[in-house]
Design a protein around this motif. Structure first.
Motif, PDB file in Angstrom:
ATOM      1  N   ILE A  74      27.461  87.743  17.729  1.00  0.00           N
ATOM      2  CA  ILE A  74      28.837  87.352  17.405  1.00  0.00           C
ATOM      3  C   ILE A  74      29.230  87.892  16.035  1.00  0.00           C
ATOM      4  O   ILE A  74      30.215  88.637  15.899  1.00  0.00           O
ATOM      5  N   ALA A  75      28.468  87.540  15.007  1.00  0.00           N
ATOM      6  CA  ALA A  75      28.793  88.008  13.649  1.00  0.00           C
ATOM      7  C   ALA A  75      28.660  89.520  13.544  1.00  0.00           C
ATOM      8  O   ALA A  75      29.455  90.183  12.859  1.00  0.00           O
ATOM      9  N   ALA A  76      27.667  90.088  14.217  1.00  0.00           N
ATOM     10  CA  ALA A  76      27.478  91.540  14.161  1.00  0.00           C
ATOM     11  C   ALA A  76      28.677  92.273  14.761  1.00  0.00           C
ATOM     12  O   ALA A  76      29.095  93.319  14.248  1.00  0.00           O
ATOM     13  N   THR A  77      29.245  91.724  15.821  1.00  0.00           N
ATOM     14  CA  THR A  77      30.431  92.324  16.443  1.00  0.00           C
ATOM     15  C   THR A  77      31.624  92.271  15.503  1.00  0.00           C
ATOM     16  O   THR A  77      32.375  93.246  15.369  1.00  0.00           O
ATOM     17  N   VAL A  78      31.812  91.140  14.841  1.00  0.00           N
ATOM     18  CA  VAL A  78      32.924  90.998  13.903  1.00  0.00           C
ATOM     19  C   VAL A  78      32.787  91.988  12.749  1.00  0.00           C
ATOM     20  O   VAL A  78      33.755  92.649  12.357  1.00  0.00           O
ATOM     21  N   GLU A  79      31.580  92.114  12.220  1.00  0.00           N
ATOM     22  CA  GLU A  79      31.363  93.041  11.103  1.00  0.00           C
ATOM     23  C   GLU A  79      31.660  94.471  11.528  1.00  0.00           C
ATOM     24  O   GLU A  79      32.314  95.233  10.790  1.00  0.00           O
ATOM     25  N   SER A  80      31.204  94.863  12.700  1.00  0.00           N
ATOM     26  CA  SER A  80      31.459  96.213  13.192  1.00  0.00           C
ATOM     27  C   SER A  80      32.955  96.467  13.376  1.00  0.00           C
ATOM     28  O   SER A  80      33.469  97.529  12.999  1.00  0.00           O
ATOM     29  N   ALA A  81      33.659  95.499  13.936  1.00  0.00           N
ATOM     30  CA  ALA A  81      35.103  95.654  14.137  1.00  0.00           C
ATOM     31  C   ALA A  81      35.835  95.819  12.811  1.00  0.00           C
ATOM     32  O   ALA A  81      36.757  96.632  12.690  1.00  0.00           O
ATOM     33  N   LEU A  82      35.429  95.041  11.804  1.00  0.00           N
ATOM     34  CA  LEU A  82      36.034  95.180  10.479  1.00  0.00           C
ATOM     35  C   LEU A  82      35.795  96.569   9.905  1.00  0.00           C
ATOM     36  O   LEU A  82      36.703  97.188   9.334  1.00  0.00           O
ATOM     37  N   ASP A  83      34.575  97.071  10.055  1.00  0.00           N
ATOM     38  CA  ASP A  83      34.256  98.406   9.549  1.00  0.00           C
ATOM     39  C   ASP A  83      35.110  99.465  10.236  1.00  0.00           C
ATOM     40  O   ASP A  83      35.696 100.338   9.587  1.00  0.00           O
ATOM     41  N   LEU A  84      35.205  99.381  11.555  1.00  0.00           N
ATOM     42  CA  LEU A  84      35.960 100.375  12.316  1.00  0.00           C
ATOM     43  C   LEU A  84      37.460 100.288  12.047  1.00  0.00           C
ATOM     44  O   LEU A  84      38.159 101.303  12.016  1.00  0.00           O
TER      45      LEU A  84
END
Length: 409
Positions: A359-369
């Protein structure tokens, strides 16, 4: 720092019952609101109740409250709603446009408890109509806080925070001494995984994540509590509600959920708000403010509660807190992406398609992208907010699909 109700119309003397509408009446906050109103029938007159699609449940609420209008967002549920209200004299409507029109009907206070980005347009419509807002919809501030506050100030309405933590800050805040506030603290229960290691959390099941130790809430907010994303979102909310910088907003883990918030002043004084973990308490405060009404809720017994403990959150095990602060520093576009990506990730976790730590890993990736696609974009309208929301959802789904392909390979 400022009070969120400095321009509230509710401060004016009212003759007779307070007229209210309840947006999202079948959800957890909505049903708690219904219970408070039923306990104080003479104090409130209900204009509108709305729901997404639970026609029979909404009709039962409308009849019990004597509402004038009931609206479902799902057009397919209209026939069931009409049938369930037959002979009651209560009007029925359906569709997103009907929800917005209903939110704009003249009342004193609108309880904004629609979950997700779907609550943005109706809540802004209520503001434009001049109603004070009892705000339980996080997305209004997380996705479009600057726009929301600007419109509320322009129309001259107040925003009463329904979240227990923000209501605690509101109650502990001395409006006349707002400039003397040093910092504020919101508390967190720590959720079901407060003492778990990262290795244990990597194997966490949905049933374990949904087993909150103190609060009874909907599935999405319960998962947010497990990841502590709910506290991250509450930091963002507090920033917009009280006009206070992120570095003056603290989070303390408090497993007993007795103290809900602190306000520390520049003279060293700290004022805390305490109460049993029951959402009807902050709801009753918002519905009756600036007065209070008697409601049958659990009474706090400190002798029975015994020891109260506090600890700092572990940012390695709960990275959502830092992700939220990072997004807040970047601006409304980033907090919008954060929220949208988190909603998607939680949906996938609830469906059993990703693991808890994803969950948190997905959010972090989306923010980066998102930095490359919408970074720096202004959120000056509902349309802009919804466009960025859609991008955050797309990036989250793309991230999850990519992770799935990597694992499959």
């Amino acid at each position: 720092m400022r009070s969120p109700v400095s321009s509230s119309r509710a401060m004016r003397a009212e003759a007779g019952p307070r007229r209210i509408s309840i947006l999202g009446a079948t959800g957890s906050v909505g049903t708690s609101t219904v219970d408070v109103v039923l306990q104080q029938r003479a104090a409130f007159e209900v204009e509108v109740v709305t729901a997404q699609s639970r026609a029979d449940e909404l009709a039962a609420i409308a009849i019990r409250l004597g509402a004038k209008l009931a609206v479902v967002a799902d057009p397919d549920a209209h026939g069931a709603l009409v049938a369930a209200l037959s002979g009651s004299g209560i009007a029925a409507a359906a569709g997103p446009a009907a929800i917005i029109e209903a939110a704009a009907r003249p009342v004193d206070l609108v309880v904004a408890a629609i979950v997700g980005a779907a609550g943005l347009a109706p809540t802004l419509a209520a503001i434009e109509a001049g109603a004070d807002i009892a705000l339980a919809n996080k997305e209004c501030l997380v996705c479009a806080g600057t726009l929301f506050n600007r419109r509320a100030a322009a129309v001259g309405v107040g925003v009463l925070p329904v979240d227990s933590e923000h209501d605690a800050i509101f109650q502990a805040l001395e409006a006349e001494n707002a400039s003397a506030v040093d910092r504020i603290t919101i508390t967190a229960s720590g959720g079901p995984f407060r003492t778990w290691t990262l290795e244990q959390m990597s194997r966490a099941t949905l049933a374990q994540a949904l087993k909150h130790p103190n609060w009874t809430m909907g599935r999405k907010i319960t998962i947010d509590s497990a990841t502590m994303m709910n506290k991250g979102l509450e930091i963002i909310e507090a920033h917009h509600l009280f006009d206070i910088e992120s570095d003056r907003i603290d989070v303390l883990v408090h497993p007993q959920s007795v103290v809900h918030g602190f306000v520390a002043y520049t003279d060293g004084s700290v004022i805390a708000h305490m109460g049993a973990p029951d959402m009807r308490i902050p709801i009753a405060h918002c519905l009756a403010w600036p007065k209070r009404v008697a409601v049958a809720t659990p009474r706090l017994d400190l002798a029975l509660a015994g020891t109260l403990t506090f600890e700092k959150p572990d940012l390695e095990r709960f990275p959502s807190l830092q992700l939220a602060r990072r997004a807040l520093e970047s601006g409304n576009w980033a907090t919008n992406i954060l929220n949208a990506a988190n909603e998607v990730a939680v949906q996938y976790f609830l469906a059993g398609e990703i693991d808890y730590l994803d969950i948190a890993a997905t959010v972090e990736s989306a923010l980066d992208l998102a930095t490359a696609t919408v970074g720096g974009a202004e959120v000056g309208s509902i349309e802009a907010a919804l466009t960025i929301d859609a991008e955050g959802r797309r990036l989250a789904r793309e991230t999850i699909a990519r992770r799935g392909r990597l694992r499959a390979g």
